[in-house]
Scaffold this motif. Structure first.
Motif, short mmCIF file in Angstrom:
data_model
loop_
_atom_site.label_atom_id
_atom_site.label_comp_id
_atom_site.label_asym_id
_atom_site.label_seq_id
_atom_site.Cartn_x
_atom_site.Cartn_y
_atom_site.Cartn_z
N ALA A 1 0.84 -1.20 0.00
CA ALA A 1 0.00 0.00 0.00
C ALA A 1 0.87 1.25 0.00
CB ALA A 1 -0.90 -0.01 1.23
N PRO A 2 0.34 2.37 -0.51
CA PRO A 2 1.13 3.60 -0.60
C PRO A 2 1.57 4.12 0.77
CG PRO A 2 -0.85 3.73 -1.96
CD PRO A 2 -0.99 2.50 -1.11
N LEU A 3 2.65 4.87 0.77
CA LEU A 3 3.21 5.51 1.96
C LEU A 3 3.48 6.96 1.62
CD1 LEU A 3 5.85 2.81 2.96
CD2 LEU A 3 3.81 3.38 4.25
N PRO A 4 3.64 7.86 2.60
CA PRO A 4 3.37 7.63 4.02
C PRO A 4 1.92 7.95 4.36
CG PRO A 4 4.31 9.81 3.73
CD PRO A 4 4.20 9.19 2.34
N GLN A 5 1.58 7.76 5.62
CA GLN A 5 0.27 8.14 6.15
C GLN A 5 0.54 9.13 7.28
OE1 GLN A 5 -2.61 6.93 4.92
NE2 GLN A 5 -4.05 7.83 6.34
N GLU A 6 -0.10 10.29 7.24
CA GLU A 6 0.23 11.34 8.19
C GLU A 6 -0.95 11.68 9.08
OE1 GLU A 6 1.91 14.69 6.17
OE2 GLU A 6 3.85 13.70 5.97
N ALA A 7 -0.63 12.08 10.32
CA ALA A 7 -1.59 12.63 11.26
C ALA A 7 -1.07 14.01 11.68
CB ALA A 7 -1.75 11.70 12.46
N ASP A 8 -1.66 14.59 12.70
CA ASP A 8 -1.26 15.93 13.10
C ASP A 8 0.21 16.00 13.53
OD1 ASP A 8 -3.79 16.85 12.60
OD2 ASP A 8 -4.45 16.76 14.68
N ARG A 9 0.61 15.05 14.39
CA ARG A 9 1.97 15.11 14.96
C ARG A 9 2.82 13.90 14.63
NH1 ARG A 9 0.80 15.56 21.04
NH2 ARG A 9 -0.95 14.23 20.37
N VAL A 10 2.25 12.89 14.01
CA VAL A 10 3.03 11.70 13.67
C VAL A 10 2.86 11.35 12.20
CG1 VAL A 10 2.81 10.79 16.02
CG2 VAL A 10 1.20 10.03 14.24
N ARG A 11 3.81 10.55 11.70
CA ARG A 11 3.77 10.06 10.34
C ARG A 11 4.11 8.58 10.35
NH1 ARG A 11 7.90 12.55 8.50
NH2 ARG A 11 9.36 10.88 8.00
N LEU A 12 3.42 7.80 9.54
CA LEU A 12 3.73 6.39 9.40
C LEU A 12 4.46 6.17 8.08
CD1 LEU A 12 0.35 4.69 10.44
CD2 LEU A 12 2.19 5.50 11.91
N ASP A 13 5.63 5.55 8.14
CA ASP A 13 6.33 5.13 6.94
C ASP A 13 7.22 3.95 7.28
OD1 ASP A 13 8.63 6.19 8.09
OD2 ASP A 13 8.66 7.97 6.84
N LEU A 14 8.06 3.53 6.36
CA LEU A 14 8.87 2.35 6.60
C LEU A 14 10.03 2.62 7.57
CD1 LEU A 14 9.20 0.75 3.05
CD2 LEU A 14 7.78 -0.02 4.96
N PRO A 15 10.32 1.69 8.48
CA PRO A 15 11.53 1.81 9.29
C PRO A 15 12.76 1.62 8.42
CG PRO A 15 10.48 -0.32 9.66
CD PRO A 15 9.55 0.47 8.78
N ARG A 16 13.85 2.29 8.79
CA ARG A 16 15.07 2.26 7.98
C ARG A 16 16.26 1.81 8.82
NH1 ARG A 16 13.03 7.73 7.25
NH2 ARG A 16 14.77 8.34 8.62
N ARG A 17 17.36 1.52 8.17
CA ARG A 17 18.56 1.10 8.89
C ARG A 17 19.09 2.20 9.80
NH1 ARG A 17 20.86 -3.59 7.90
NH2 ARG A 17 22.81 -2.86 8.83
N ASP A 18 18.88 3.47 9.42
CA ASP A 18 19.36 4.52 10.31
C ASP A 18 18.46 4.71 11.53
OD1 ASP A 18 17.23 5.69 9.00
OD2 ASP A 18 18.31 7.47 8.34
#
Length: 205
Positions: A17-34
């Motif tokens: 499914a497409p990314l990201p998904q945003e709310a007022d203070r948070v964002r959902l996206d993929l975790p990364r190595r950093d």
């Protein structure tokens, strides 16, 4: 935190499914190595793990790497996201949904790092996760669960439109045995009627 259950995240061939998904203070996206250092620092917390079904404790670097791989392999009715602060992009937790058994409803789970508890961020993340699931998936309902001793997660679920269904038992690795949980569900038709999250917060608080 909400009880998290391992799903069939590597067995679907459907597009992600497409990314990201945003709310007022948070964002959902993929975790990364950093994110690895933040993942280990926040996840290696028994207070979090004991409220989840499959999260190990201690939580090591290899566990964080496995989490990232699982997120990258997610497809179809399965998704695993990093929860980030929109202001800084910092990793603060995980939100996911998965169809844990064929023919069963898609299950929602999450955890949030302890420094970020009590600020309403988990509620925003679950709202975004539910929106993502119902917008990009065709599931008729979502399920979720929390330990009966976890009133904070109960409040998050209720504010997200989930309705109490019953009580059950689940095995928690970190808790070292079987623990009682409350089970909830959210039907698509209910989500549609509560689509305005601002109205939902005031009505369900």
């Amino acid at each position: 935190m909400v009880v998290e259950r391992d799903g069939l995240l590597d067995e679907s061939s459907l597009p992600a499914a497409p990314l990201p998904q945003e709310a007022d203070r948070v964002r959902l996206d993929l975790p990364r190595r950093d994110d690895l250092a933040d993942i280990v620092f926040l996840a290696n917390n028994h207070r979090i793990a004991a409220n989840l079904a499959t999260m190990p404790h201690p939580f090591a670097l290899d566990d964080a790497k496995a989490l990232i791989r699982k997120a990258e392999m997610a497809r179809g009715d399965n998704a695993l996201f990093a929860i980030r602060l929109r202001s800084t992009g910092r990793f603060i937790g995980v939100a996911r949904y998965a169809r844990v058994e064929e023919g069963m409803p898609v299950h929602v789970g999450y955890w949030l790092g302890e420094p970020f508890w009590g600020q309403g961020l988990a509620t925003e993340a679950v709202h975004a996760l539910v929106d993502h699931a119902f917008t990009h998936g065709d599931m008729a309902e979502l399920t979720a669960a929390c330990r009966v001793t976890n009133p904070a997660s109960r409040k998050v679920l209720i504010k997200s439109g989930f309705q109490y269904r019953d009580q059950s038992l689940i095995r928690s690795i970190a808790a070292g045995g079987t623990v009682p949980i409350e089970r909830y569900n959210l039907e698509r038709k209910v989500w549609k009627s509560l689509r305005s999250w601002g109205v939902r917060r005031s009505e369900l608080a």
